[in-house]
Every structure is written in C-alpha cells, then in structure tokens.
Design a protein around this motif. Structure first.
Motif, PDB file in Angstrom:
ATOM      1  N   LYS A  37       0.818  -1.207   0.000  1.00 50.52           N
ATOM      2  CA  LYS A  37       0.000   0.000   0.000  1.00 50.52           C
ATOM      3  C   LYS A  37       0.853   1.258   0.000  1.00 50.52           C
ATOM      4  O   LYS A  37       0.337   2.360   0.108  1.00 50.52           O
ATOM      5  CB  LYS A  37      -0.905   0.008   1.222  1.00 50.52           C
ATOM      6  N   ARG A  38       2.153   1.072  -0.047  1.00 47.82           N
ATOM      7  CA  ARG A  38       3.031   2.226   0.040  1.00 47.82           C
ATOM      8  C   ARG A  38       3.417   2.693  -1.369  1.00 47.82           C
ATOM      9  O   ARG A  38       4.048   1.934  -2.108  1.00 47.82           O
ATOM     10  CB  ARG A  38       4.281   1.811   0.795  1.00 47.82           C
ATOM     11  N   PRO A  39       3.066   3.881  -1.740  1.00 43.00           N
ATOM     12  CA  PRO A  39       3.383   4.342  -3.094  1.00 43.00           C
ATOM     13  C   PRO A  39       4.878   4.275  -3.387  1.00 43.00           C
ATOM     14  O   PRO A  39       5.288   3.937  -4.486  1.00 43.00           O
ATOM     15  CB  PRO A  39       2.923   5.805  -3.094  1.00 43.00           C
ATOM     16  N   LEU A  40       5.671   4.535  -2.350  1.00 41.44           N
ATOM     17  CA  LEU A  40       7.114   4.570  -2.558  1.00 41.44           C
ATOM     18  C   LEU A  40       7.644   3.223  -3.030  1.00 41.44           C
ATOM     19  O   LEU A  40       8.566   3.163  -3.846  1.00 41.44           O
ATOM     20  CB  LEU A  40       7.780   4.982  -1.244  1.00 41.44           C
ATOM     21  N   LEU A  41       7.063   2.140  -2.531  1.00 36.56           N
ATOM     22  CA  LEU A  41       7.514   0.806  -2.949  1.00 36.56           C
ATOM     23  C   LEU A  41       7.366   0.663  -4.460  1.00 36.56           C
ATOM     24  O   LEU A  41       8.267   0.154  -5.135  1.00 36.56           O
ATOM     25  CB  LEU A  41       6.686  -0.272  -2.260  1.00 36.56           C
ATOM     26  N   TRP A  42       6.255   1.129  -4.981  1.00 36.79           N
ATOM     27  CA  TRP A  42       6.005   0.968  -6.412  1.00 36.79           C
ATOM     28  C   TRP A  42       6.915   1.878  -7.216  1.00 36.79           C
ATOM     29  O   TRP A  42       7.368   1.512  -8.295  1.00 36.79           O
ATOM     30  CB  TRP A  42       4.539   1.242  -6.711  1.00 36.79           C
ATOM     31  N   LEU A  43       7.182   3.041  -6.663  1.00 35.13           N
ATOM     32  CA  LEU A  43       8.137   3.905  -7.344  1.00 35.13           C
ATOM     33  C   LEU A  43       9.503   3.234  -7.404  1.00 35.13           C
ATOM     34  O   LEU A  43      10.188   3.250  -8.427  1.00 35.13           O
ATOM     35  CB  LEU A  43       8.240   5.249  -6.605  1.00 35.13           C
ATOM     36  N   ARG A  44       9.891   2.601  -6.308  1.00 30.45           N
ATOM     37  CA  ARG A  44      11.192   1.930  -6.281  1.00 30.45           C
ATOM     38  C   ARG A  44      11.234   0.790  -7.301  1.00 30.45           C
ATOM     39  O   ARG A  44      12.250   0.579  -7.965  1.00 30.45           O
ATOM     40  CB  ARG A  44      11.497   1.388  -4.883  1.00 30.45           C
ATOM     41  N   LEU A  45      10.134   0.055  -7.392  1.00 38.78           N
ATOM     42  CA  LEU A  45      10.108  -1.034  -8.377  1.00 38.78           C
ATOM     43  C   LEU A  45      10.251  -0.482  -9.794  1.00 38.78           C
ATOM     44  O   LEU A  45      10.973  -1.038 -10.624  1.00 38.78           O
ATOM     45  CB  LEU A  45       8.809  -1.825  -8.252  1.00 38.78           C
ATOM     46  N   ALA A  46       9.569   0.628 -10.038  1.00 40.74           N
ATOM     47  CA  ALA A  46       9.690   1.257 -11.357  1.00 40.74           C
ATOM     48  C   ALA A  46      11.117   1.702 -11.592  1.00 40.74           C
ATOM     49  O   ALA A  46      11.649   1.571 -12.703  1.00 40.74           O
ATOM     50  CB  ALA A  46       8.732   2.436 -11.453  1.00 40.74           C
ATOM     51  N   GLU A  47      11.743   2.198 -10.532  1.00 39.29           N
ATOM     52  CA  GLU A  47      13.135   2.621 -10.674  1.00 39.29           C
ATOM     53  C   GLU A  47      14.042   1.439 -11.009  1.00 39.29           C
ATOM     54  O   GLU A  47      15.003   1.580 -11.768  1.00 39.29           O
ATOM     55  CB  GLU A  47      13.609   3.312  -9.393  1.00 39.29           C
ATOM     56  N   CYS A  48      13.700   0.291 -10.416  1.00 41.62           N
ATOM     57  CA  CYS A  48      14.469  -0.913 -10.759  1.00 41.62           C
ATOM     58  C   CYS A  48      14.361  -1.179 -12.260  1.00 41.62           C
ATOM     59  O   CYS A  48      15.362  -1.481 -12.923  1.00 41.62           O
ATOM     60  CB  CYS A  48      13.941  -2.124 -10.003  1.00 41.62           C
ATOM     61  N   CYS A  49      13.141  -1.093 -12.777  1.00 44.21           N
ATOM     62  CA  CYS A  49      12.940  -1.349 -14.206  1.00 44.21           C
ATOM     63  C   CYS A  49      13.756  -0.361 -15.026  1.00 44.21           C
ATOM     64  O   CYS A  49      14.429  -0.741 -15.990  1.00 44.21           O
ATOM     65  CB  CYS A  49      11.479  -1.198 -14.585  1.00 44.21           C
ATOM     66  N   LEU A  50      13.668   0.912 -14.658  1.00 43.36           N
ATOM     67  CA  LEU A  50      14.367   1.921 -15.437  1.00 43.36           C
ATOM     68  C   LEU A  50      15.868   1.708 -15.379  1.00 43.36           C
ATOM     69  O   LEU A  50      16.578   1.886 -16.369  1.00 43.36           O
ATOM     70  CB  LEU A  50      14.011   3.322 -14.926  1.00 43.36           C
ATOM     71  N   MET A  51      16.328   1.312 -14.185  1.00 40.91           N
ATOM     72  CA  MET A  51      17.768   1.101 -14.066  1.00 40.91           C
ATOM     73  C   MET A  51      18.198  -0.106 -14.906  1.00 40.91           C
ATOM     74  O   MET A  51      19.222  -0.064 -15.596  1.00 40.91           O
ATOM     75  CB  MET A  51      18.151   0.900 -12.611  1.00 40.91           C
ATOM     76  N   ALA A  52      17.392  -1.153 -14.866  1.00 38.22           N
ATOM     77  CA  ALA A  52      17.700  -2.333 -15.668  1.00 38.22           C
ATOM     78  C   ALA A  52      17.672  -1.977 -17.147  1.00 38.22           C
ATOM     79  O   ALA A  52      18.523  -2.412 -17.927  1.00 38.22           O
ATOM     80  CB  ALA A  52      16.687  -3.438 -15.382  1.00 38.22           C
ATOM     81  N   PHE A  53      16.724  -1.145 -17.501  1.00 39.92           N
ATOM     82  CA  PHE A  53      16.615  -0.695 -18.881  1.00 39.92           C
ATOM     83  C   PHE A  53      17.842   0.111 -19.272  1.00 39.92           C
ATOM     84  O   PHE A  53      18.458  -0.106 -20.319  1.00 39.92           O
ATOM     85  CB  PHE A  53      15.352   0.146 -19.008  1.00 39.92           C
ATOM     86  N   GLU A  54      18.216   0.998 -18.372  1.00 32.48           N
ATOM     87  CA  GLU A  54      19.362   1.865 -18.607  1.00 32.48           C
ATOM     88  C   GLU A  54      20.629   1.029 -18.783  1.00 32.48           C
ATOM     89  O   GLU A  54      21.503   1.345 -19.581  1.00 32.48           O
ATOM     90  CB  GLU A  54      19.480   2.790 -17.395  1.00 32.48           C
TER      91      GLU A  54
END
Lengths: 854, 434
Positions: free
Chosen positions: A476-493
């Motif tokens: 339920k924590r928005p920050l967790l989902w932001l972090r997961l998205a950041e993981c994706c972006l970093m992996a993409f990068e």
C-alpha cells in the motif's frame, strides 16, 4: 411499556444464572479454576473444565472463546489461522446474541431509533460500533471485546496491520464501557499498530488518551485512587443536602407542566405570583450557588474516573510508565520531533534504570541516527546487552545497515543487512512457531532495506526481487512501487531488460560498415527508435516470470507507477481520523465517517469532533497538575501537525517523481499521447521543483513533436530561451540541494557539528543522482536543435546543435542530430567526415556474411 | 529492421533470376507474414533508390515484389506507387525495366495480363523487344494509377523528416572513380584494393536497413532516482509482546447492577426517594462501568430529566466520554424546555466542558420557547427561569457573552417588563463596559 422493558432486560441480563442460584456458583467456580489452570499452563486440565462448562452452558460465546485460546496453546501455537477462525465465530455469535437480546428488549416503540442506528451502521466500518450502541446496555454478557482484541493480536503478529486496525478501531471508539485491563491492552495494541503504520495522528490520539486514562502524567496510581474516594464521600454529603430543594423544584415543575397543558386552570392562576417567583428563583439560585461547588466536585470525579485503576495487576505502574514513555519516544521519533524525543528518551532511561533497557537504547540510537550522529548511534547500538538473542541481533544488524547506508557505505551496509536477514530467517526455523515469533520475524522489512541498498549499488534485478518480497507488507506504500519502477528503469538503462540497445549504449554512435571496396556503405544505427520496437515485442501481460520473480520491463515500470499514483490519490478508504483537536483534523472530519455517522449528529455539526476533544478538556479544567498534561498535549499536537506537513511535502515529491518517470516510460514505449498527459500533470503540480519542471517540459516537447505538433513543442522551450538564441540554466545548484530531503538535524545541539555540514556536502551519495544544471542546458540546446531540424529550420538547428555539442561533446543524440542536419543540407561528405572524426563513434562490421547456399 | 534470417531469404529471392517472377512473388507472400511486408518492401525501396546497388534482374524482381505485394488493393493504395511510377517514366532507366513496370501496372488486380510474370527475370530481359512498348507520360500514369494527382506517397510520420541512414562510402584509393570497372570483383582473381563484392553489400544492407531512417534525435534525460526519504529505511526496534488474552468475563456474575437498573427504571417514572437516590449514586460511583449497564438510553433521557434531574446529571457526567454522549446532547436540546431540563444543563455546564455548539443551541431553544408560549403567565415564568439560567451561565463563565450578545440582548429588550430580564440586561451592560 417501560416496566416490561426493564423486566426483559433483567431477564436477559441474568439469564445465565436465573434458573437457579446453584448453577451460577458452580459455573463461576469452574470458570475460576479453568482460568487458574490456564495461567499455570496446564491446558489439558483447563480444557477439561471448559468442556464441562460448555455442557452446562452450551454455545456460550465466552466459554467457546476460552476453549479456542486454550486449544491453541495446547497445540503448541501451531495454527493461528484456525484460532482466528474460531475467534471470528465467537465474535459473530456474541454479536448475534447481543442483537437478539437487544431487539427483544427494545420493543416496537423505538423503531424510529433503530432506523437511525441502521443508517449509521451502513458504513461498513461502523457496523460493529452501531451494533454496540444499539444494544449497549445488554452487552455485558455478550461483550465480544476480548475476542476482538485477540483477533487483533493475531493480525498484529502476522503484520496485518490494516486488518488489526479494522478490529481495534471500533473497540477504541467505544472504549469507555470496556474493563480496564482489556481497555489498556486494546490501547497499547492500537498504539503499536498505529506506530507500525507510521500513522502519526492516530498514535497521538491513543497516546493522549492513554496518558489521561491511565494517569501516568505525574500522579501515582494510589493518589488518584484515594482522591476518587474522597470525592465520592464529598458528593454524598452534597447530595444529602440537595434533595430538599430538589423536591421543591419537582413540585413547582409539575405544577408548571400542568399549567402549560391546561392554561385555563384557574388554580394555578390564583397562585400568588410573588411566592411562585421566589420559589423558582430560589431554586435556581440555590443550584447556581451549590452547583458551583457541587459541579466542581462532580467534574473532578469525572476526570478521575477517566484515570482508570487497573484491576489486573500484571503490569506494574512503573512498567506501564516506562512503556508509555517509550511509546511517546517512538511517536516523537515518528513525527521527527527530535528535540522533544531527546528529552523524553532521557526520561525513559531514568525510569528504565535497573530494568531491561534494550528498547530504550534502540530508541536512543534511532534518535541519534535521525539526528545524523551516526557514530553515536553505532555506539548506543553496541551498548545493548542482549545482542546474542536472535531477534535482537537481527534488528541490531539491520540498524547498523541503515547507519552505514546513510554514511554512503553501501557495501558495508549490505553485509549487515544480509546478516540481519540470515538471523531473522533462522529465527523462524529454530523455535516452534509462536505468534511472537511471527512478529519478531522482520525479514520483509529488512528485505526492503536490502532493496534500497541494491538500488544504491545499481543492482536493479536483485533490488526488484527484494522490493517484490517486501511488497507483501508494503503494497500500500506508493514509494515501494516507485522503487520497483526505478528498478525497471535502471535495468533498462543498463541494458538488462531487452536484447536491443539501451540508453547506456548511447555513449557512442554506432555505424555499421556494410560491404567492402566500392560497395562500402555506412549505416548509421538509430538506437532509440529501435528500443521501443523491441520492447513492445517482448511485452506480455504477465509481469512475473514462471519463477515468480518480477520480469523487469518498461511496461511493468508503467504499471508500478500507475499503482503508486493510484495509492497516492486515494488515501486509504478505511483511514478514519480520530477527532484531533487540530484544525486539520476538523477539516478532514467532514469527509470522514465520523460526521456522517448518523443523522442526529448532523444537527449539531462539529459537536462530535468537539466531544472527542472533550477528553482533553475535561481534565484541563482541573487542577495545576493538568497544566503539565496540557503542555505535553500541545507537544503531541504540534508534532502531529508538523509530521502531517512533512508527509504532505513528501507526497508531493513522490508525485513529481512518479509523473516524470511515467512520462519517460511512456515515451520509451512510444505512447506520446500518454507521455504528454503525464508530463502535463507533472507541470501542473503545485510547488513543483524546477528540476522536475525542466523534465516535464522536455518530455512534453518531445511527445508533442512525436505527435507532429512542433509548434506546441516549441512553446515548452520558449521559457528557457532568452535573447533569441540563448538557453538559460533550467535550474540551479540550489534547486538540486533543495530537492534532497531536508534532514531534520538540530545542529545547535550537536557537539560534532562537522557531521551536520558533511551531510549536505556534494559527496553525499544522494547528491549524484540529480542531473547537473549545465548538462540540462545542453539537453535543451540539443532538443531545440532537433525541433528546428524537424521544422526544417536547418540553419538555426545547426547553431543550436553546435551549442549542444560544446556543452555535451559526448552526446550521441546531439551528434546524430548534427549529422542529420548536414545530410539535410546536402553535405553528405561533411557528415561522413564528422562521423569519422568523432571520438565516440564506433564502426561495427556489417555482421552479415553470405552463407554459401546463396 | 529485418531479422538475419528474413534478410537472407529476401536476398535469396532477389538472386533467383532464373525462377519465374510469379513464383518468386508467391514465395514472398507465402513466406513472410503480412505485417512484415511493408518493412521488407521498404528495404527494397531503399535499395532500388540507389540505382547501382542492385543488378538488372534483381531490380526487376524487387519491383515485381513491390507491386505484387499490394496487388490485391487498388494501385493507388500501394505505398510505393510513386517510386514505381517515377521509375517507369525515368528516361535514364533501362527500357526493359520501364516496360516491365508498365506491364506490372497494367496487370492491375486482374489475372489476365500476367503472362509475362511466368518468365524469369533473366528471360524477360533476354527476350525484351523495345519496339513493342510505348512509354506514356508521367502525368498520364499518375492519373491512371493514383487517385489524386497530388497523391503523396504513403507518409509514415517519421519518414518525412528523416533521411536515409545509408551513406555510400566507397573505399577506393583517393582520386579514383568508384564507378570504374577496375574495381569490379573478378571471379577467381585475387581481390585487389578497392574492389568489393556487390552481393555481400546487398545482403548486408538488407540486414541492416531500418524502416525508419535517420532523424534528429532528442535527448531524453533519464529521470533522477528518488532520494531515500528520512523514514524510508526501516529501523527496527524490539516489539512489545501482545499476548492472547483469557476472557475473565466467562460465566461471571451478570447480576451486577441489577438494583441500579431497577432504580433507574423507576426513576424514569417518578422521583426517587432520597434513600433510593443515594443508592443509585453510591453504586454508580463504586462501579465506573455500571453507568453503561444501567439501562438508560438517549430516548429515555427526557423522562429521567423530568423526574430525577440530579440522577440525570450524575449519569450524563459519567457518560461524558462515551461515544453516545452526542446522542444524549441531541435529545437534551430537543426536549421541551422546563425547569428541570435547565437545571440539568446548568449543572452539566459547571461539571464538565460541554460543546459550545450544544450550549448555544440550547440557549437559542430557550429563547425561542419563551417567545412561542401563548400563555402570558407561563411565558413570564419561563422568561424568568431563562434569565436566571443565563445569568448563572454568564457568571460561571460557561458562555462567552460576545457569542450570544445580540440574541440575548434582543431577548432582554423584548421582555424588559420582567424584572429578571432587566437584571440580565444590566449584567450584559456591565460586561459590555469592561
């Protein structure tokens, strides 16, 4: 009507022992014996007795409740789910019985009342409380508060805080009738849950109530007890003097009532006005005068009544005092009121003298950690004595990990985090499973920390795995989902997501050399456009691989970002504020269920919020001791409002990041329409950081360009253009510093002041995450050049791209744009020359060899 | 971009100069999924644009594919129609090529004129007789095969701003003409400097050509990673152990307070005797929870107030923290004004802090009750009571006069004939002077 009412209520209340007095005493003594067996851990004997009881009182919810508890312990606490089920059955049964007996008693004439109560109960969360209030009087025997408390205890230990909350909240709202020891446990559990949920206002409310009700504010328990006694004897003497005047009042009143009904009654008229007047005035002034004294004493007794005396002596006063003190410190730490926390933790250490002070030490260490005194925090952690204990050791390691993370020593921190995880997981294996073991297992929390640390070490796949595990508690924590998205972006990068090229490859222009000799061709690789293509081929609806691990992709990133936005935009539905005396809570009360609870209350708008405040005020009209309570009340309120401000600001920051990320991801996925929408939402956010405004403009302009609206795109750049061809710095270094979360370091009290200054120095690990203003300017130049090139203004494009290349000499995009402009201008030889001169162009062989079969 | 395998197959098709063209085309349509056609045709188009890249037979095959891939639709819907028409009218192009294209165009969607496709490309060139063909003008063809004269070639949103990303970069010694035959690869001969294999280049190009050419590139900055918030890292502290609780209420004596319940029920119907009254007070004081079990509900409050105001005060004072208290307040405000109700409120105001809204509403109700009474005598009585009540509230600082000043003043003036109202008015004046 009324007589029937009361007789039925009597019957309902004494139904247990009504049949014969003997049965009552038999069951009572059996119950007592069973409880003794239970306390000494003899569960088999205990259950024997309970089953005997059950034969005598079949279906009795309390007997069934205790059977469930005893069986659970007898079976080695193996099956909390089963216990939960039986407790829920008990609860349901109690409620049914209560309702039945309530309905039986409340006959047809209170139908209207029922309807109102029904309406009130329509809010799902209030069902229970409405049931309570509907049949409050008859609840004694069917009171399910202990069962509910136990249900909440189980949920708490299973880390299901929302569920625990949904049980505890109605109990807390109607806590007054509940007996002291149960009420105290309800409050303490609710406080733990609220703190675990980082819910400052709820914690504050419970904390204030606890301080009031259990009188740990300064008076010792014995004192207040004797005072109650005194007051009540006082009252008695007062009362004995009252009735004489009261009876006069009664007489005159009945007279009054009669004359209202039958005003033509000549008798009442003949009454001398003088006497009557004197009568009433006398009565009124008598209660006015005596009322003052009497009332004060009543008031005091009311306030004292609030300070509950514990029947159950299992918790000593000092223990409770320490406990509350520690809760207070935790609350102050939660709300970042560090100064006050420091004071209170000192107090706690004083109380804890000679007792187990590990909790106090951990909190003190947390305080120093929060203040940025990392070395001191480590020292305090090392001082905790029982580090050998598994649970403690795991926490100890985790906290060290946190400290080293903050120091920017990610690898050291990873060592501690994994140590913490190891101890934590072995905790589960070693002992027989107990509820407490579950709650002691903090693996998921540590896992979240691990995720952050992996992210800092740029290991997106490991980080994503951690976040995914932690999502069991943090979903339920928005920050967790932001972090997961950041993981994706970093992996993409990093090019870990897809076979194609990723932005990190953009450090060079790739040129394929095809053919040899006179047939040689150069094919300039256009990496960006290909990415989306490849990614979209690999897209499927399943975000998790067959092994249950998250499959990082840009579409998964998008989903995460949308989740986070959704969570941010709809605050938890079950989130109900308790009446907090701050303006803020009053505002929110309007939307919360409290005011809409029933129609009667709406007549007195704001009244109920007042009532919940009344709690604080009842006592504050008391004596000087309350003064102290008043200031602590104020501290708590200030902390809450400060904390709410901080939370609001953090939410705002998260929103900016979410929209920026979303715009970026949508661009990568070739959804310019959605990217544009996200970028616009970003730009519309109030108090948006200039860094994110810059990103918003850049993303919006690119999206517009992809939508073939170059003129609108140009508008996004116009604010950065001054004197025609000059691009301003889109943001400054200060903006970067502002963006970093302001640390609440109260440096004035720091002896090592150097720590505080070091915190904001550029070596700060978080600092490097932000773009550099000069590079941002170069980006603007390059993008404006691209825009002009698309519009066919090649000369201007050429100027801008040269500026961009001077700021960002290694930018692939700018180089490609420059080559494009050359080609468009028909200067293909210059373009080839540029390619050959450029240091970051890589020529790759065509890579295609004719197979012999052709 | 075509996959390695696809480009290989396309290349093989181009090279099959001895197979009937028809067969090649049907091979093409059957071997490649429809959604790849455009990309492949586009690559062919790029190769065709540079006249030297493909040899004569390959060009014929390529044109045939370009045309036939879209032959099921009207020729104007063919995305490559403009290249096809342009080549047909290109006077520099080989005659056989132009004738071949014209035949392709005239074959249209029907199957009648497709005899020529039964030959292989090589045979077509070999058997070509220029005299049997006429070459119409560009405009004519355009009218015939494009719906609109100005029909644009199919616009892919990027294509119009992109340039071909293929640059010929002949690797020949400086100053030499790359077109001179000396750089032709001689079979069997040792390859010399500057010579190259055309086939290899074609295959390589096919594999590397992308649908989209080279366009201006945007820098798309990666959003910065979100800083770790203050509380984001989980700091762990030892838990408080919450144990499961035994319900001690099991089989407990539920008769507690039965007497009080009885008395309260009596108190609803008439004044209690002093001894009974005392019992209620003592029992309620002894058991703080008893008040919740004494049988009183908001609905019953008016009866209690009228019959035993002091008990009502005692009970309400004890219920002050219950969630139901607001319902009791509501009932109290809405019940008929009477001496006893005022007495209860007056006592409550000094005993506990009442919500301001409640007190204000109660006073407003008092005043309006006074005004609404028809009976003069009763009105006088009620006005006196209200005045004394208000004085008491003001003296005890329960209400802030300022909040109700106008309302109370108007009330005093309205009933100025009554002594108490005049006194209250004077009290207001003195307060106002302070």
């Amino acid at each position: 009507m009324d007589s029937r009412d009361s007789t039925q209520s009597m019957a309902a209340n004494s139904s247990g022992g009504d049949d014969d007095g003997g049965l009552l005493s038999v069951t009572a003594s059996l119950a007592k014996e069973a409880s003794l067996y239970f306390q000494s851990g003899k569960f088999d004997e205990c259950l024997d007795l309970l089953n005997q009881l059950l034969e005598k009182k079949p279906d009795d919810p309390k007997v069934l409740h205790n059977i469930a508890i005893a069986e659970y312990f007898r079976d080695g606490c193996a099956d909390p789910k089963k216990l939960l089920e039986s407790l829920n059955n008990v609860k349901r049964r109690s409620e049914e019985l209560a309702r039945a007996s309530g309905e039986q008693a409340e006959t047809a004439n209170n139908l209207g009342n029922k309807v109102i109560l029904g309406a009130k109960g329509s809010g799902a969360g209030h069902q229970i409380s409405s049931a309570n209030s509907g049949s409050l009087i008859y609840m004694d025997e069917f009171d399910a508060s202990v069962a509910k408390l136990n249900i909440a205890v189980i949920w708490f230990h299973l880390h299901e805080y929302a569920k625990a909350l949904s049980v505890l909240e109605p109990l807390y709202q109607n806590i007054a009738p509940i007996d002291e020891s149960t009420a105290l446990q309800i409050c303490l559990l609710l406080l733990d849950v609220a703190l675990a949920c980082h819910d400052a206002s709820r914690s504050a409310d419970v904390l204030m109530y606890l301080e009031k009700a259990f009188g740990v504010g300064g008076v010792s328990q014995g004192d207040s007890g004797s005072m109650v006694h005194q007051q009540s004897t006082n009252l008695l003497t007062k009362y004995s003097s009252v009735p004489s005047s009261s009876s006069v009042a009664d007489v005159s009143n009945s007279d009054l009532g009669a004359s209202v009904n039958a005003s033509e009654n000549p008798l009442s008229r003949t009454l001398s006005e003088e006497t009557l007047e004197d009568d009433t005035v006398l009565v009124l002034s008598s209660f006015e005068i005596s009322g003052q004294n009497l009332a004060r004493s009543v008031g005091l007794s009311a306030s004292n009544e609030l300070s509950r005396t514990l029947v159950d002596r299992s918790i000593s006063t000092v223990d409770l005092k320490l406990k509350l003190q520690l809760y207070k410190v935790r609350f102050l730490l939660l709300t970042r009121n560090l100064k006050q926390a420091k004071r209170e933790v000192k107090h706690a250490m004083n109380i804890a003298r000679g007792r187990d002070s590990s909790m106090a030490l951990f909190l003190k260490s947390q305080l120093e950690y929060a203040r940025g005194n990392h070395r001191k925090a480590i020292k305090l952690l090392l001082a905790s004595s029982n580090r050998a204990e598994m649970g403690i050791s795991s926490m100890f390691n985790n906290n060290l990990g946190c400290i080293y993370y903050q120091l920017g020593k990610y690898h050291t921190s990873s060592v501690f985090f994994s140590k913490a995880l190891n101890t934590s997981s072995s905790l589960r294996k070693d002992k027989p499973l107990k509820l407490f073991t579950f709650s002691q297992d903090k693996s998921l929390l540590i896992t979240y920390n691990c995720g952050l640390q992996y992210l800092a070490c740029e290991k997106p796949i490991l980080a994503a795995r951690c976040f995914q595990k932690a999502s069991l508690v943090f979903y339920k924590r928005p920050l967790l989902w932001l972090r997961l998205a950041e993981c994706c972006l970093m992996a993409f990068e990093k090019g870990l997501i897809i076979a194609g090229r990723s932005p990190s490859d953009r450090s060079e222009v790739r040129v394929h050399v095809i053919g040899k000799g006179k047939w040689r061709h150069l094919v300039i690789d256009d990496g960006i456009l290909k990415n989306g293509h490849v990614d979209s081929l690999g897209t499927d609806d399943c975000f998790f691989g067959s092994d249950g691990q998250p499959k990082l992709s840009l579409s998964f990133a998008r989903q995460c970002l949308i989740n986070a936005l959704h969570l941010l935009n709809c605050p938890e539905l079950n989130y109900e504020k308790f009446g907090l005396p701050s303006n803020l809570s009053l505002e929110e009360n309007e939307s919360s269920e409290v005011t809409s609870k029933n129609s009667i209350q709406r007549n007195l708008t704001g009244l109920d919020s007042k009532i919940s405040v009344g709690l604080g005020q009842v006592t504050s009209n008391g004596d000087a001791k309350e003064q102290k309570g008043g200031t602590s009340l104020e501290t708590i309120q200030n902390s809450v409002s400060y904390c709410e401000d901080t939370c609001k600001r953090e939410k705002q920051m998260i929103k900016q990041a979410l929209f920026a990320n979303l715009a970026y991801v949508e661009l990568q996925l070739e959804n310019p329409v959605k990217a544009l929408a996200a970028a616009r939402s970003l730009l519309e956010l109030p108090d948006c950081s200039r860094i994110y405004i810059f990103l918003g403009h850049v993303y919006a302009a690119e999206a517009l360009c992809l939508l073939n609206k170059p003129n609108e795109a140009a508008e996004h750049f116009s604010i950065y253009l001054s004197a025609g061809n000059n691009v301003d710095l889109p943001f400054s270094q200060e903006d970067c510093e502002q963006w970093r979360v302001e640390k609440t370091v109260d440096s004035e009290e720091l002896n090592g002041g150097s720590m505080a200054t070091k915190n904001s120095s550029p070596e700060d690990p978080q600092y490097i995450l932000l773009p550099n203003p000069e590079e941002a300017r170069g980006t603007l130049y390059a993008n404006i050049a691209a825009l002009f090139a698309m519009q066919g203004e090649l000369e201007r494009a050429h100027y801008f791209v040269m500026q961009a290349l001077s700021l960002l000499p290694r930018s692939t995009e700018a180089t490609v744009t420059a080559i494009y402009i050359d080609l468009m201008l028909g200067k293909s030889q210059e373009a080839i020359a540029k390619l050959k001169q450029c240091s970051h162009v890589r020529f790759v062989p065509g890579g295609f060899h004719l197979s012999t079969s052709c | 971009m075509l996959s390695q395998e696809e480009s290989g197959r396309v290349f093989a098709l181009l090279k099959s100069e001895h197979r009937p063209v028809e067969e090649i085309v049907s091979d093409f349509t059957s071997k490649f999924p429809r959604h790849h056609h455009f990309a492949i045709c586009y690559s062919l188009l790029l190769l065709l644009e540079d006249k030297k890249t493909l040899n004569s037979t390959e060009r014929l095959v390529a044109f045939a594919i370009l045309h036939q891939a879209y032959s099921s639709q009207k020729s104007s819907a063919n995305p490559f129609i403009s290249l096809i028409i342009n080549t047909a009218c290109d006077s520099e192009a080989e005659k056989y090529e132009r004738a071949f294209i014209l035949q392709l165009l005239s074959s249209g969607t029907s199957n009648i004129n497709k005899e020529f496709l039964k030959q292989s490309a090589a045979d077509y060139i070999k058997g070509f007789d220029a005299s049997s063909h006429s070459f119409p003008q560009h405009e004519q063809l355009q009218q015939q095969y494009c719906d609109k004269v100005h029909s644009e070639p199919y616009n892919y949103s990027h294509i119009n701003v992109t340039v071909k990303n293929v640059l010929p970069d002949p690797d020949v010694p400086h100053g030499c003409d790359a077109n001179s035959p000396e750089f032709q690869l001689q079979t069997g001969a040792k390859p010399k400097l500057g010579s190259g294999d055309r086939d290899e280049a074609v295959a390589g190009l096919l594999a590397n050509l992308s649908l989209k050419g080279l366009g201006p590139q945007w820098i798309r900055p990666l959003p910065p990673r979100f800083p770790v918030l203050d509380r984001e890292l989980e700091w762990l502290i030892p838990d408080n152990n919450h144990e499961l609780v035994w319900d001690h209420g099991m089989c407990a004596d539920t008769s507690r307070g039965a007497a009080v319940r009885d008395l309260i029920a009596k108190a609803l119907k008439g004044p209690l005797l002093p001894a009974q009254y005392e019992q209620v007070v003592v029992e309620l004081a002894n058991d703080p929870k008893l008040v919740y079990h004494c049988g009183l509900t908001p609905r019953k409050l008016p009866e209690l107030v009228e019959n035993n105001p002091l008990i009502a005060v005692d009970v309400l004072t004890k219920l002050i923290n219950s969630p139901e208290i607001s319902e009791y307040y509501t009932v109290l405000v809405n019940m008929d004004m009477s001496l006893h109700s005022m007495e209860v409120v007056n006592r409550l105001t000094t005993a506990v802090e009442l919500p301001k809204e409640f007190v204000r509403m109660y006073i407003t109700n008092c005043i309006s009750s006074c005004q609404n009474i028809k009976d003069k005598y009763m009105q006088n009585r009620l006005v006196r009571l209200v005045c004394v009540f208000l004085q008491s509230l003001i003296r005890n600082r329960i209400i802030d006069v300022k909040d109700l000043f106008i309302e109370v003043q108007a009330f005093c003036i309205e009933f100025s004939r009554i002594r108490e109202a005049a006194t209250l008015f004077r009290l207001l004046k003195t307060l106002g002077l302070e």
